[in-house]
Design an enzyme around this catalytic site. Structure first.
Site, PDB file in Angstrom:
ATOM      1  N   PHE A 103      73.854  41.994  30.248  1.00  0.00           N
ATOM      2  CA  PHE A 103      73.058  42.748  31.201  1.00  0.00           C
ATOM      3  C   PHE A 103      73.945  43.745  31.937  1.00  0.00           C
ATOM      4  CE2 PHE A 103      70.075  39.475  30.349  1.00  0.00           C
ATOM      5  CZ  PHE A 103      68.840  39.851  30.862  1.00  0.00           C
ATOM      6  N   ILE A 159      64.456  47.753  31.394  1.00  0.00           N
ATOM      7  CA  ILE A 159      63.598  46.604  31.162  1.00  0.00           C
ATOM      8  C   ILE A 159      64.187  45.878  29.960  1.00  0.00           C
ATOM      9  CG2 ILE A 159      61.949  48.012  29.816  1.00  0.00           C
ATOM     10  CD1 ILE A 159      59.750  46.049  30.793  1.00  0.00           C
ATOM     11  N   SER A 160      64.530  44.624  30.153  1.00  0.00           N
ATOM     12  CA  SER A 160      65.270  43.878  29.144  1.00  0.00           C
ATOM     13  C   SER A 160      64.429  43.648  27.895  1.00  0.00           C
ATOM     14  CB  SER A 160      65.724  42.531  29.707  1.00  0.00           C
ATOM     15  OG  SER A 160      66.526  42.714  30.846  1.00  0.00           O
ATOM     16  N   ALA A 161      65.123  43.426  26.776  1.00  0.00           N
ATOM     17  CA  ALA A 161      64.442  43.123  25.524  1.00  0.00           C
ATOM     18  C   ALA A 161      63.633  41.836  25.673  1.00  0.00           C
ATOM     19  CB  ALA A 161      65.449  42.977  24.390  1.00  0.00           C
ATOM     20  N   ARG A 168      53.167  44.202  29.141  1.00  0.00           N
ATOM     21  CA  ARG A 168      54.514  44.771  29.327  1.00  0.00           C
ATOM     22  C   ARG A 168      54.462  46.290  29.527  1.00  0.00           C
ATOM     23  NH1 ARG A 168      60.097  43.631  28.012  1.00  0.00           N
ATOM     24  NH2 ARG A 168      61.104  45.337  26.884  1.00  0.00           N
TER      25      ARG A 168
END
Length: 369
Positions: free
Chosen positions: A236, A91-93, A31
Site C-alpha cells: 500500500f 482505491i485498492s484492488a 464499487r
C-alpha cells in the site's frame, strides 16, 4: 455501454472470498460509486488522467478488475502539466480489499477506526457488517475526505463518519475501538493506535521497511502492548508522515563512485526476488533501501550506498550494505528459509521488536529508516 452490474457480478464470482460476510458486502456495495470520474494511469512513464467520459468502457473494466488498484490522486493533488509523478491516493484492488477484510474478524456492532478513507469504499464494506454508525474513517487530505464523504452519502452509507485528520494520531474521541484498520502502510506502528484499541481488539495494518514494501501486521492489543504475526503480503501507499526513506541522490556522485570500494559479490541477488526472502532481509535491514535497476541492484542507507552488477560490487560509506545483505540472507537460509507468516511483531510504548516463531524469543529491535 458496459453493464456495470454485470461486471460487478463477474468480479464477485472471480474473487476467492471465503469469509461469508465479506462476500455479502462485496456483492452489496457498488464499487463504481466510489471511483472518481477521473483516475490516473501510467502512460509514457508518467501518470496521465483517464476520464470516464472519454472512455467509459475502459474505466468500467478497470473498476471491476479483481486484481487492479486504481490511482485516484497523484502528487498530493498537484500534478505537473506534463503529468503526475507519484501516486498518493487510490482505491485498492478487490483482491487486496477482501484479503484484508477477511483478516479483520469484524463482528456486527464493532466500533471501527479506519486510517485512510481514500474513496470511502472500504468503509462502506465494513459498514455492511458493523452498521454504518459504527465506522469512523480518517483522511489527511481535505479533497480526498470530501470525495469519500460524498460517495458514501450517494451510495447510502451517510452515517459513516469521515474526518479530516492525521491518521497517525488516531481519533481519541471515539475510543476505545474494537478494530483499527489502516489502508496505508507504516514502518512504525503509532503508539496512539494501541492506546485507542480496547484490550483484545485488533490492529490490522500494511507494514513496510525501507528494504521491503509488503507485509500485513495483525496485532492483538493487551495491557501495555500489541502483538501478533504477519498475515500476508500486501503493498500500500505509505502514510504521509512516514514517507521519508534513504535517498541516494544526496550521497551518490562521480567522486563517490571513484572513491568506492570494489569487490566480488558474495551474494545471490536473485533470491531477493522472492517475497519471503525480501521480507526477512528487510526486517534485519529495515533502514536500508534496496531496488533493482537495469540489471543491477542498488542499496542505500542514510550514509552509505552499494551497487552490484555482473558479479561485482561497489560500496561507499561507513557501512558495507551488500555484505550486510549477504549476512542477512545467510541467516535466513540457516533459519530454514522461514516465510513471512512465521515472523511476528511486538509493539510497546518503548518501541518495536520482531521475532521468529515465538514472541518470547524476540531477537531484533526494529530500526526504522
Amino acid at each position: 455501454m458496459t453493464d456495470l452490474a454485470e461486471l460487478h457480478t463477474r468480479a464477485a464470482e472471480a474473487l476467492d472470498i471465503t469469509e461469508p460476510w465479506v462476500r455479502r458486502a462485496f456483492e452489496a456495495v457498488p464499487r463504481h460509486e466510489f471511483v472518481p470520474g477521473t483516475v490516473w494511469v501510467v502512460d509514457g512513464g508518467v501518470y496521465r488522467p483517464l476520464r470516464r467520459a472519454d472512455d467509459p468502457d475502459r474505466w468500467a473494466r478497470m473498476v471491476y478488475d479483481p486484481a487492479r488498484a486504481m490511482t485516484t490522486q497523484v502528487d498530493d493533488g498537484a500534478p505537473a502539466p506534463a503529468g503526475g509523478d507519484v501516486p498518493t491516493s487510490s482505491i485498492s484492488a478487490p483482491t487486496a480489499v477482501v484479503t484484508m477484510l477477511a483478516e479483520l474478524d469484524l463482528r456486527p456492532g464493532h466500533g471501527v477506526l479506519e486510517i485512510g478513507a481514500g474513496t470511502g469504499y472500504n468503509a462502506a464494506l465494513m459498514a455492511e457488517r458493523t452498521g454504518a454508525g459504527r465506522v469512523t474513517t480518517l483522511e489527511i487530505d481535505p479533497d480526498v475526505a470530501d470525495g469519500a464523504r460524498a460517495a458514501l452519502q450517494r451510495a447510502g452509507y451517510g452515517e459513516v463518519t469521515v474526518l479530516e485528520a492525521d491518521g497517525e494520531q488516531g481519533w481519541r474521541l471515539g475510543a476505545p475501538y474494537d478494530r483499527l484498520v489502516a489502508t496505508a502502510s507504516v514502518s512504525s506502528i503509532p503508539w496512539a493506535w494501541v492506546e485507542q484499541v480496547r484490550p483484545g481488539g485488533l490492529i490490522l495494518t500494511p507494514f513496510r521497511t525501507a528494504f521491503c514494501s509488503h507485509g500485513l501486521a495483525r496485532l492483538t492489543v493487551s495491557d501495555g502492548c500489541a502483538e501478533g504475526r504477519f498475515a500476508g503480503a500486501v503493498t500500500f501507499m505509505t502514510v504521509r508522515g512516514q514517507r521519508a526513506r534513504p535517498r541516494i541522490d544526496g550521497l551518490f556522485s562521480t567522486e563517490a563512485w571513484e572513491e568506492s570500494r570494489e569487490s566480488r559479490a558474495d551474494l545471490d541477488v536473485t533470491v531477493l526476488g522472492g517475497a519471503h526472502a525480501e521480507f526477512a532481509v528487510g526486517l534485519r535491514l529495515a533502514d536500508v533501501a534496496h531496488w533493482p535497476q537495469d540489471g543491477g541492484h542498488w542499496w542505500c542507507s542514510r550514509d552509505s550506498w552499494a551497487y552490484a552488477a555482473d558479479g561485482a560490487v561497489r560500496q561507499w560509506g561507513p557501512r558495507n550494505l551488500a555484505d550486510e545483505t549477504a549476512q542477512a540472507l545467510a541467516w535466513w537460509e540457516g533459519a530454514g528459509r522461514p516465510e513471512l507468516f512465521d515472523f511476528g511483531l511486538t509493539v510497546t510504548a518503548e518501541g518495536h521488536r520482531v521475532w521468529l516463531g515465538d514472541p518470547s524469543d524476540a531477537w531484533l529491535p526494529l530500526a526504522v529508516a
